[in-house]
Design a protein around this motif. Structure first.
Motif, PDB file in Angstrom:
ATOM      1  N   ASN A 185     -31.958 -31.354 -10.648  1.00 55.07           N
ATOM      2  CA  ASN A 185     -33.149 -32.215 -10.707  1.00 55.07           C
ATOM      3  C   ASN A 185     -33.735 -32.470  -9.318  1.00 55.07           C
ATOM      4  O   ASN A 185     -34.074 -33.609  -8.962  1.00 55.07           O
ATOM      5  CB  ASN A 185     -32.819 -33.538 -11.415  1.00 55.07           C
ATOM      6  N   HIS A 186     -33.818 -31.413  -8.512  1.00 54.15           N
ATOM      7  CA  HIS A 186     -34.447 -31.433  -7.189  1.00 54.15           C
ATOM      8  C   HIS A 186     -33.676 -32.255  -6.152  1.00 54.15           C
ATOM      9  O   HIS A 186     -34.228 -32.623  -5.117  1.00 54.15           O
ATOM     10  CB  HIS A 186     -35.891 -31.947  -7.279  1.00 54.15           C
ATOM     11  N   LYS A 187     -32.397 -32.540  -6.434  1.00 57.12           N
ATOM     12  CA  LYS A 187     -31.566 -33.269  -5.472  1.00 57.12           C
ATOM     13  C   LYS A 187     -30.258 -32.522  -5.254  1.00 57.12           C
ATOM     14  O   LYS A 187     -29.739 -31.868  -6.152  1.00 57.12           O
ATOM     15  CB  LYS A 187     -31.288 -34.696  -5.983  1.00 57.12           C
ATOM     16  N   LYS A 188     -29.730 -32.653  -4.033  1.00 57.70           N
ATOM     17  CA  LYS A 188     -28.525 -31.908  -3.660  1.00 57.70           C
ATOM     18  C   LYS A 188     -27.277 -32.524  -4.278  1.00 57.70           C
ATOM     19  O   LYS A 188     -27.044 -33.725  -4.155  1.00 57.70           O
ATOM     20  CB  LYS A 188     -28.392 -31.873  -2.136  1.00 57.70           C
ATOM     21  N   VAL A 189     -26.469 -31.694  -4.920  1.00 57.38           N
ATOM     22  CA  VAL A 189     -25.212 -32.152  -5.520  1.00 57.38           C
ATOM     23  C   VAL A 189     -24.013 -31.472  -4.877  1.00 57.38           C
ATOM     24  O   VAL A 189     -22.899 -31.985  -4.944  1.00 57.38           O
ATOM     25  CB  VAL A 189     -25.215 -31.917  -7.051  1.00 57.38           C
ATOM     26  N   ALA A 190     -24.238 -30.313  -4.225  1.00 58.74           N
ATOM     27  CA  ALA A 190     -23.121 -29.581  -3.627  1.00 58.74           C
ATOM     28  C   ALA A 190     -23.617 -28.734  -2.463  1.00 58.74           C
ATOM     29  O   ALA A 190     -24.794 -28.365  -2.399  1.00 58.74           O
ATOM     30  CB  ALA A 190     -22.433 -28.693  -4.666  1.00 58.74           C
ATOM     31  N   GLY A 191     -22.689 -28.428  -1.559  1.00 58.06           N
ATOM     32  CA  GLY A 191     -23.000 -27.570  -0.426  1.00 58.06           C
ATOM     33  C   GLY A 191     -21.850 -26.624  -0.132  1.00 58.06           C
ATOM     34  O   GLY A 191     -20.706 -26.869  -0.531  1.00 58.06           O
ATOM     35  N   ILE A 192     -22.165 -25.542   0.562  1.00 55.04           N
ATOM     36  CA  ILE A 192     -21.182 -24.508   0.897  1.00 55.04           C
ATOM     37  C   ILE A 192     -21.271 -24.230   2.396  1.00 55.04           C
ATOM     38  O   ILE A 192     -22.363 -24.128   2.945  1.00 55.04           O
ATOM     39  CB  ILE A 192     -21.472 -23.206   0.118  1.00 55.04           C
ATOM     40  N   LEU A 193     -20.120 -24.120   3.031  1.00 55.93           N
ATOM     41  CA  LEU A 193     -20.071 -23.779   4.451  1.00 55.93           C
ATOM     42  C   LEU A 193     -19.088 -22.623   4.630  1.00 55.93           C
ATOM     43  O   LEU A 193     -17.903 -22.761   4.333  1.00 55.93           O
ATOM     44  CB  LEU A 193     -19.621 -24.978   5.290  1.00 55.93           C
ATOM     45  N   THR A 194     -19.583 -21.482   5.084  1.00 52.73           N
ATOM     46  CA  THR A 194     -18.742 -20.305   5.289  1.00 52.73           C
ATOM     47  C   THR A 194     -18.574 -20.037   6.772  1.00 52.73           C
ATOM     48  O   THR A 194     -19.555 -19.953   7.515  1.00 52.73           O
ATOM     49  CB  THR A 194     -19.362 -19.064   4.610  1.00 52.73           C
ATOM     50  N   GLU A 195     -17.322 -19.907   7.209  1.00 48.95           N
ATOM     51  CA  GLU A 195     -17.005 -19.615   8.604  1.00 48.95           C
ATOM     52  C   GLU A 195     -16.070 -18.416   8.659  1.00 48.95           C
ATOM     53  O   GLU A 195     -15.220 -18.244   7.782  1.00 48.95           O
ATOM     54  CB  GLU A 195     -16.375 -20.833   9.276  1.00 48.95           C
TER      55      GLU A 195
END
Length: 323
Positions: A185-195
Motif C-alpha cells: 500500500n505504497h509504504k515500506k514493510v521490508a528491506g534487503i541489504l546485500t554485502e
C-alpha cells in the motif's frame, strides 16, 4: 555436520504424534540413554514441553513461542539453509556478526537472527529501526559459485522470495520498489541489504540482510517514518507468527536459489517484474546530470533499473526516483 541436538530435534519433529523410546534415540544418535536424557533437559530449558512415559519414550507436546535456534529448526524442512543458526536476543547488527562468521569460514547457508538490533543499517548506511520482538532481523551467509558481477542478482532474487512468502501467507499484495525495498500500500514493510567479499573472479561470500516489520503497531513506527513505513500487522489488522514466517522465507529461498542456479536469471527477472512497483508508470527521475519524466520498464540482468526517456531505453544504476 549437524550437531546431536539438531538431529534430535529433527527426529522428534518428524515423529511429533508418537513416542520414541530412549533406546531408539540412543541408537539413532549414537549416544548413551543418559546423554539423550540430558539433551531433553536442555530442550526443556529452552522452553519445550516434553512428555516422557515409561515403556513408551519421549515426545514433545509443545514448543516455546520465543525464538531460538532450536525453535526455528523445529520443523524446518530445508536441505542446507539454516542448518547452522545463530540466534541473539540483542545485537548491534546481524550483518556485522554474519560478516565476522563468514570471514571465519562459517558454512554456506548459515543464518543469523536477532530479536533486536541496536545498530541496524539499511542501504546507503541509513538507520534501520529494529523493534525488539516485533520483526524479522536476519542475515544469510552464502558462498555462491558465481562471478562477482552477478551478485546483484541475489538481491533481486531475495526480493522475489519475500514477495512470494508475503503473498502466500498473508492477504496482502506486496510490491518491489527498486532496488531493494518491499512495499505494501505504497509504504515500506521490508528491506534487503546485500554485502559481498570477493576477488576479481571469485566470490568468497555474500551476506544478505533481511529486515521485515511484522507485528509493529503505530507506536512502534518512528515519527519521521509515519506515512512512509508500515508493518504486516498494521496492514492486515492481525498479529503474525514470526517463527513460521522465518521458516517460510528460508524454505522458499532455498528452493528459489536452486531454480536460479539451474535456470539462470530470466526466471528471477520475470518474477521481479510481476511484483515491480509502479512498473509501466511515469515518474520523475533525478540523476547527477539530469532530471526527466519517464516510465519504469523493468530490470536488467545486472540489477539496473530500465526506464524510458523520450522513447529511448535507459539503464539506471543510481538515481533518485520520485515514486
Amino acid at each position: 555436520m549437524e550437531s546431536t541436538r539438531n538431529k534430535l530435534i529433527q527426529i522428534l519433529a518428524n515423529n511429533d504424534s508418537t513416542y520414541i523410546s530412549g533406546q531408539q534415540l540412543s541408537k539413532e544418535l549414537a549416544i548413551s540413554r543418559s546423554a539423550v536424557w540430558k539433551h531433553m533437559k536442555e530442550l526443556e530449558k529452552d522452553g519445550y514441553t516434553i512428555e516422557g512415559v515409561s515403556n513408551k519414550g519421549y515426545r514433545i507436546i509443545a514448543y516455546p513461542e520465543k525464538l531460538s535456534s532450536n525453535t526455528i529448526k523445529w520443523g524446518l524442512n530445508t536441505n542446507w539453509l539454516g542448518k547452522t543458526i545463530y540466534h541473539k536476543e540483542s545485537i548491534p547488527s546481524t550483518q556485522i556478526l554474519a560478516k565476522q562468521l563468514a570471514s571465519d569460514d562459517t558454512e554456506h547457508g548459515t543464518v543469523i537472527i536477532a530479536d533486536e538490533q541496536t545498530m541496524g543499517k539499511g542501504r546507503l548506511n541509513r538507520t534501520w529501526h529494529s523493534t525488539n520482538g516485533k520483526g524479522i532481523w536476519m542475515s544469510l551467509v552464502l558462498r555462491p559459485r558465481l562471478l562477482p558481477h552477478l551478485a546483484p542478482q541475489l538481491t533481486l532474487l531475495t526480493a522475489t522470495v519475500l514477495c512470494d512468502v508475503l503473498a502466500k501467507v498473508t492477504p496482502l499484495n506486496p510490491a518491489i520498489k527498486w532496488p531493494n525495498d518491499i512495499f505494501i500500500n505504497h509504504k515500506k514493510v521490508a528491506g534487503i541489504l546485500t554485502e559481498m567479499q570477493a576477488e576479481q573472479d571469485q566470490i568468497q561470500y555474500v551476506v544478505i540482510g533481511i529486515g521485515i516489520n511484522v507485528n509493529h503497531t503505530e507506536q512502534d513506527i518512528p515519527k519521521d517514518l509515519k506515512g512512509k513505513a508500515t508493518s504486516l500487522r498494521l496492514e492486515s489488522d492481525r498479529d503474525w507468527d514470526i517463527r513460521d514466517m522465518i521458516q517460510n522465507i528460508l524454505l522458499t529461498f532455498e528452493s528459489a536459489y536452486q531454480v536460479y542456479l539451474d535456470q539462470g536469471f530470466p526466471v528471477v527477472k520475470e518474477k521481479w517484474e510481476n511484483y515491480g512497483y509502479k512498473l509501466g508508470e511515469s515518474v520523475w527521475i533525478n540523476t547527477m546530470k539530469d532530471r526527466w519524466y519517464g516510465s519504469i520498464l523493468g530490470i536488467a540482468e545486472d540489477g539496473a533499473l530500465l526506464a524510458e526517456k523520450e522513447g529511448e531505453q535507459i539503464k539506471l544504476y543510481s538515481a533518485e526516483i520520485e515514486w
